[in-house]
Design an enzyme around this catalytic site. Sequence first.
Site, PDB file in Angstrom:
ATOM      1  N   SER A  82      39.823  36.913  37.147  1.00 30.71           N
ATOM      2  CA  SER A  82      40.670  37.645  36.200  1.00 30.71           C
ATOM      3  C   SER A  82      40.443  39.132  36.365  1.00 30.71           C
ATOM      4  O   SER A  82      39.364  39.570  36.788  1.00 30.71           O
ATOM      5  CB  SER A  82      40.333  37.237  34.760  1.00 30.71           C
ATOM      6  OG  SER A  82      40.948  38.102  33.822  1.00 30.71           O
ATOM      7  N   TYR A 102      33.773  35.851  28.318  1.00 37.35           N
ATOM      8  CA  TYR A 102      34.799  35.579  29.325  1.00 37.35           C
ATOM      9  C   TYR A 102      34.725  36.594  30.472  1.00 37.35           C
ATOM     10  O   TYR A 102      34.720  36.213  31.653  1.00 37.35           O
ATOM     11  CB  TYR A 102      36.171  35.638  28.661  1.00 37.35           C
ATOM     12  CG  TYR A 102      37.345  35.395  29.583  1.00 37.35           C
ATOM     13  CD1 TYR A 102      37.739  34.106  29.916  1.00 37.35           C
ATOM     14  CD2 TYR A 102      38.086  36.470  30.094  1.00 37.35           C
ATOM     15  CE1 TYR A 102      38.827  33.889  30.743  1.00 37.35           C
ATOM     16  CE2 TYR A 102      39.176  36.252  30.917  1.00 37.35           C
ATOM     17  CZ  TYR A 102      39.541  34.963  31.242  1.00 37.35           C
ATOM     18  OH  TYR A 102      40.621  34.753  32.063  1.00 37.35           O
TER      19      TYR A 102
END
Length: 261
Positions: free
Chosen positions: A147, A160
Amino acid sequence: MKWTSLNPRWTNWQGKRVWVVGASSGIGAALARNLLRRGASVALSARRIDALQAVAADLPTAWIVPLDVTDPAAWDASHRTLRQEWEAIDLIVFCAAEYRPLRPWDIRADQVRKTVEVNLNSVYYGLEVVLPGLLSQQSGGIAVIASIAGYLGLPNATVYGPTKAALINLAELLYTELHAKGLGVYLINPGFVKTRLTAANSFPMPALQTPEAAAEAIVDGLARGRFEIDFPKRFTRLLKFASLLPYRLRLAALQRVTGIS
């Protein structure tokens, strides 16, 4: 000097055997559908069988292989099932992800453990079972969906973001170790994509894309043999530039943009 692709190019999907792990929703589901329409044989894995069945509907070359990615024994069993049917795997795509907006003062051990297990540890479990076969055949590929949250220390991504930064690091070292052995390694860094995970965000998400657009960008990157497949460029380029700034400027910019002081 002539520039060449860092990886093998995936331009013809007919008959290719692809294992999409985390295919029950979001990017994984959209990518699985995209590849199935292009003629690939795709194994769909996730815990939610009903969701996998919905993805596979009307796509005869889809194959549902339930899998709890946090269970190493389940990885071994699913891989043995695949090898019995396919004999070999051409490409594995690690899509499984866990995300919850989290600030440092809201850290809870159980949530940290779950996110790290799904986002990071599961990739190691998968590599343990697929790498021997890929190395033996000296061909095939590994695609890891990280990501843009791994580029910088972004607010709300307390667990995350670090797991995705770890995946970026892992993909780089995998390429370094495995390229000479005939394997392709593909690092996929999406921006914001409209999924059940990002639905938890309460802040504006710049350049928000659909899962279908994300899948198309991934397929295009694979066709070009890119190492990093990042999208949308108008957003990822900005974050990449920010990541190159000295910390004094970078951290000040993050505080200004996010409104945190």
